[in-house]
Design an enzyme around this catalytic site. Structure first.
Site, PDB file in Angstrom:
ATOM      1  N   HIS A  33      -1.462   0.289  -9.569  1.00  0.00           N
ATOM      2  CA  HIS A  33      -2.254  -0.668  -8.794  1.00  0.00           C
ATOM      3  C   HIS A  33      -2.957  -1.706  -9.698  1.00  0.00           C
ATOM      4  O   HIS A  33      -4.118  -2.065  -9.471  1.00  0.00           O
ATOM      5  CB  HIS A  33      -3.277   0.059  -7.911  1.00  0.00           C
ATOM      6  N   GLU A  51      -3.866   7.542  -4.375  1.00  0.00           N
ATOM      7  CA  GLU A  51      -4.218   6.884  -5.637  1.00  0.00           C
ATOM      8  C   GLU A  51      -5.563   7.405  -6.092  1.00  0.00           C
ATOM      9  O   GLU A  51      -6.460   7.528  -5.245  1.00  0.00           O
ATOM     10  CB  GLU A  51      -4.310   5.364  -5.431  1.00  0.00           C
ATOM     11  N   ARG A  73       0.867  -1.174   0.000  1.00  0.00           N
ATOM     12  CA  ARG A  73       0.000   0.000   0.000  1.00  0.00           C
ATOM     13  C   ARG A  73       0.907   1.228   0.000  1.00  0.00           C
ATOM     14  O   ARG A  73       1.980   1.211   0.611  1.00  0.00           O
ATOM     15  CB  ARG A  73      -0.907   0.041   1.236  1.00  0.00           C
TER      16      ARG A  73
HETATM   17  P1  NDP Z   1      -0.735 -11.632   4.528  1.00  0.00           P
HETATM   18  O1  NDP Z   1      -1.647 -11.235   5.617  1.00  0.00           O
HETATM   19  O2  NDP Z   1      -0.762 -13.042   4.022  1.00  0.00           O
HETATM   20  O3  NDP Z   1       0.793 -11.329   4.990  1.00  0.00           O
HETATM   21  C1  NDP Z   1       1.188 -10.131   5.585  1.00  0.00           C
HETATM   22  C2  NDP Z   1       2.625 -10.265   6.085  1.00  0.00           C
HETATM   23  O4  NDP Z   1       3.037  -8.996   6.610  1.00  0.00           O
HETATM   24  C3  NDP Z   1       2.785 -11.285   7.206  1.00  0.00           C
HETATM   25  O5  NDP Z   1       3.977 -12.041   7.022  1.00  0.00           O
HETATM   26  C4  NDP Z   1       2.909 -10.403   8.455  1.00  0.00           C
HETATM   27  O6  NDP Z   1       3.663 -10.979   9.502  1.00  0.00           O
HETATM   28  C5  NDP Z   1       3.665  -9.219   7.868  1.00  0.00           C
HETATM   29  N1  NDP Z   1       3.556  -8.041   8.720  1.00  0.00           N
HETATM   30  C6  NDP Z   1       2.437  -7.411   9.151  1.00  0.00           C
HETATM   31  N2  NDP Z   1       2.752  -6.351   9.931  1.00  0.00           N
HETATM   32  C7  NDP Z   1       4.110  -6.305   9.973  1.00  0.00           C
HETATM   33  C8  NDP Z   1       5.048  -5.459  10.630  1.00  0.00           C
HETATM   34  N3  NDP Z   1       4.651  -4.427  11.382  1.00  0.00           N
HETATM   35  N4  NDP Z   1       6.367  -5.709  10.471  1.00  0.00           N
HETATM   36  C9  NDP Z   1       6.774  -6.769   9.723  1.00  0.00           C
HETATM   37  N5  NDP Z   1       5.938  -7.613   9.070  1.00  0.00           N
HETATM   38  C10 NDP Z   1       4.628  -7.393   9.213  1.00  0.00           C
HETATM   39  O7  NDP Z   1      -0.982 -10.624   3.358  1.00  0.00           O
HETATM   40  P2  NDP Z   1      -0.688 -10.765   1.777  1.00  0.00           P
HETATM   41  O8  NDP Z   1       0.703 -11.271   1.574  1.00  0.00           O
HETATM   42  O9  NDP Z   1      -1.811 -11.469   1.109  1.00  0.00           O
HETATM   43  O10 NDP Z   1      -0.820  -9.230   1.332  1.00  0.00           O
HETATM   44  C11 NDP Z   1      -0.018  -8.234   1.946  1.00  0.00           C
HETATM   45  C12 NDP Z   1      -0.594  -6.876   1.602  1.00  0.00           C
HETATM   46  O11 NDP Z   1      -0.403  -6.629   0.220  1.00  0.00           O
HETATM   47  C13 NDP Z   1      -2.114  -6.752   1.813  1.00  0.00           C
HETATM   48  O12 NDP Z   1      -2.454  -6.443   3.144  1.00  0.00           O
HETATM   49  C14 NDP Z   1      -2.489  -5.633   0.851  1.00  0.00           C
HETATM   50  O13 NDP Z   1      -2.431  -4.377   1.487  1.00  0.00           O
HETATM   51  C15 NDP Z   1      -1.402  -5.724  -0.221  1.00  0.00           C
HETATM   52  N6  NDP Z   1      -1.972  -6.206  -1.475  1.00  0.00           N
HETATM   53  C16 NDP Z   1      -1.767  -5.456  -2.593  1.00  0.00           C
HETATM   54  C17 NDP Z   1      -2.311  -5.834  -3.791  1.00  0.00           C
HETATM   55  C18 NDP Z   1      -2.069  -5.026  -5.016  1.00  0.00           C
HETATM   56  O14 NDP Z   1      -2.922  -5.033  -5.908  1.00  0.00           O
HETATM   57  N7  NDP Z   1      -0.929  -4.346  -5.118  1.00  0.00           N
HETATM   58  C19 NDP Z   1      -3.180  -7.038  -3.907  1.00  0.00           C
HETATM   59  C20 NDP Z   1      -3.251  -7.810  -2.689  1.00  0.00           C
HETATM   60  C21 NDP Z   1      -2.686  -7.384  -1.519  1.00  0.00           C
HETATM   61  P3  NDP Z   1       3.242 -12.389  10.195  1.00  0.00           P
HETATM   62  O15 NDP Z   1       3.655 -13.443   9.216  1.00  0.00           O
HETATM   63  O16 NDP Z   1       4.063 -12.408  11.447  1.00  0.00           O
HETATM   64  O17 NDP Z   1       1.768 -12.321  10.411  1.00  0.00           O
END
Ligand code: NDP
Length: 303
Positions: free
Chosen positions: A268, A249, A220
């Site tokens: 995006h 955006e 994001r």
């Molecule tokens: P997931 O929920 O599967 O994974 C999120 C990861 O981020 C996890 O490993 C989590 O840690 C880690 N995380 C969260 N907070 C922190 C922090 N403060 N410090 C370090 N690591 C952190 O999400 P996705 O992989 O499916 O998607 C990630 C993001 O990508 C979504 O939330 C969305 O905003 C964005 N996205 C963008 C898209 C686009 O079109 N560009 C499409 C889809 C998603 P832990 O493993 O410990 O829980």
């Protein structure tokens, strides 16, 4: 019987204990909201979704195909007793492929090649001669997208180091990666937008990156401090940026990022795929509906 607001007619098979209330338009979704125990809310425009969630006072389970829930106000996200499932994983391969495309584009100078072709000019040099093989990537976020990226980049010979919310997972923890930034050729943001991740890549982090290192943001826009990024790119303190997402955006027409030759902006678009996200989301919703009725844990539960 649990009244469930559902987006359009879906093919999947819902449990008998659920009475589907179908909607096609945002207005229908908002009108039905007060009756819902379960709500599958999905609209391009986020305002009706927020209005529907507010109106759905008896909501026990909120489902959406969107992975990033940062558009939902905190009081609704944390409403007592409300279970939320999101679209985590539904588009992770499409998004990861886009990130790899961006990395290859920058490594090989493909933008300059396309520009030369548009001018009907045969280039005698390559604007980029970097190999991905042997490079190192810091994966900020090791969820569905981070893991898909690790698999793909592994095939290119890129060593990936993941960052998660807790160091106990074997990955770097939220306070451990900053000191290691200079080690990486690629810094890839794949975390959700939360109060903890907002601006996690700011001036300090950009200054800690190597001068050839590239920032990839597929998460994001607000995860990266945009003003600090513009400065870093303008002063060529980093090798470039591939940005699927920006803040705001759409990016306003006069935003400085548009004109920077080391900024690559993909508007995006990364989650779009010929494999319908809607079909995958519908399948997950139906499977989760059976789990919900059986009192089992739901897939992609947001915490
Ligand atoms: P997931 O929920 O599967 O994974 C999120 C990861 O981020 C996890 O490993 C989590 O840690 C880690 N995380 C969260 N907070 C922190 C922090 N403060 N410090 C370090 N690591 C952190 O999400 P996705 O992989 O499916 O998607 C990630 C993001 O990508 C979504 O939330 C969305 O905003 C964005 N996205 C963008 C898209 C686009 O079109 N560009 C499409 C889809 C998603 P832990 O493993 O410990 O829980």
């Amino acid at each position: 019987v649990l009244p469930a607001i559902c987006r359009s007619q879906i093919e999947g098979n819902l449990p008998e204990a659920i009475e589907p209330l179908w909607y096609d338009t945002p207005e229908q979704m908002v009108d039905l909201a007060p009756r819902a125990d379960i709500g599958w809310f999905d609209q391009q425009d986020k305002q009706p979704m927020i209005a529907a969630i507010r109106l759905a006072r008896d909501l026990k389970w909120l489902n959406t195909a969107i992975a990033g829930l940062d558009f939902i106000p905190e009081d609704l996200l944390r409403r007592d007793g409300l279970i939320i499932t999101n679209g985590a994983g539904i588009s992770s391969f499409a998004v990861a492929e886009f990130a790899v495309m961006g990395m290859l584009n920058i490594a090989k100078g493909y933008r300059q090649i396309v520009q030369a072709q548009d001018r009907h000019e045969w280039l005698h040099y390559a604007a980029g001669t970097r190999e991905l093989s042997g490079s190192r990537a810091l994966l900020l976020g090791y969820g569905a997208i981070g893991k898909a990226l690790e698999r793909m980049l592994g095939g290119f010979g890129v060593e990936c180091v993941p960052v998660r919310r807790s160091a106990a997972s074997g990955a770097l923890g939220p306070d451990e990666w900053q000191a290691r930034l200079s080690e990486f050729d690629w810094v890839i943001a794949a975390v959700p937008s939360t109060p903890e991740t907002a601006g996690m890549i700011g001036d300090k982090e950009l200054r800690a990156m190597g001068s050839e290192a590239v920032l990839v943001n597929i998460a994001r826009g607000d995860v990266v401090d945009q003003a600090a990024l513009v400065d870093a790119l303008t002063e060529k303190r980093i090798g470039g940026a591939f940005l699927d997402v920006t803040s705001p955006e759409p990016l306003p027409e006069d935003h400085p990022l548009w004109s920077l030759e080391n900024a690559h902006i993909s508007m995006h678009l990364s989650a779009l795929s010929q494999n319908s996200m809607f079909d995958r989301a519908a399948q997950r919703f139906c499977d989760n509906a059976h789990r919900f009725c059986a009192g089992d844990d739901l897939v992609a539960r947001y915490d």
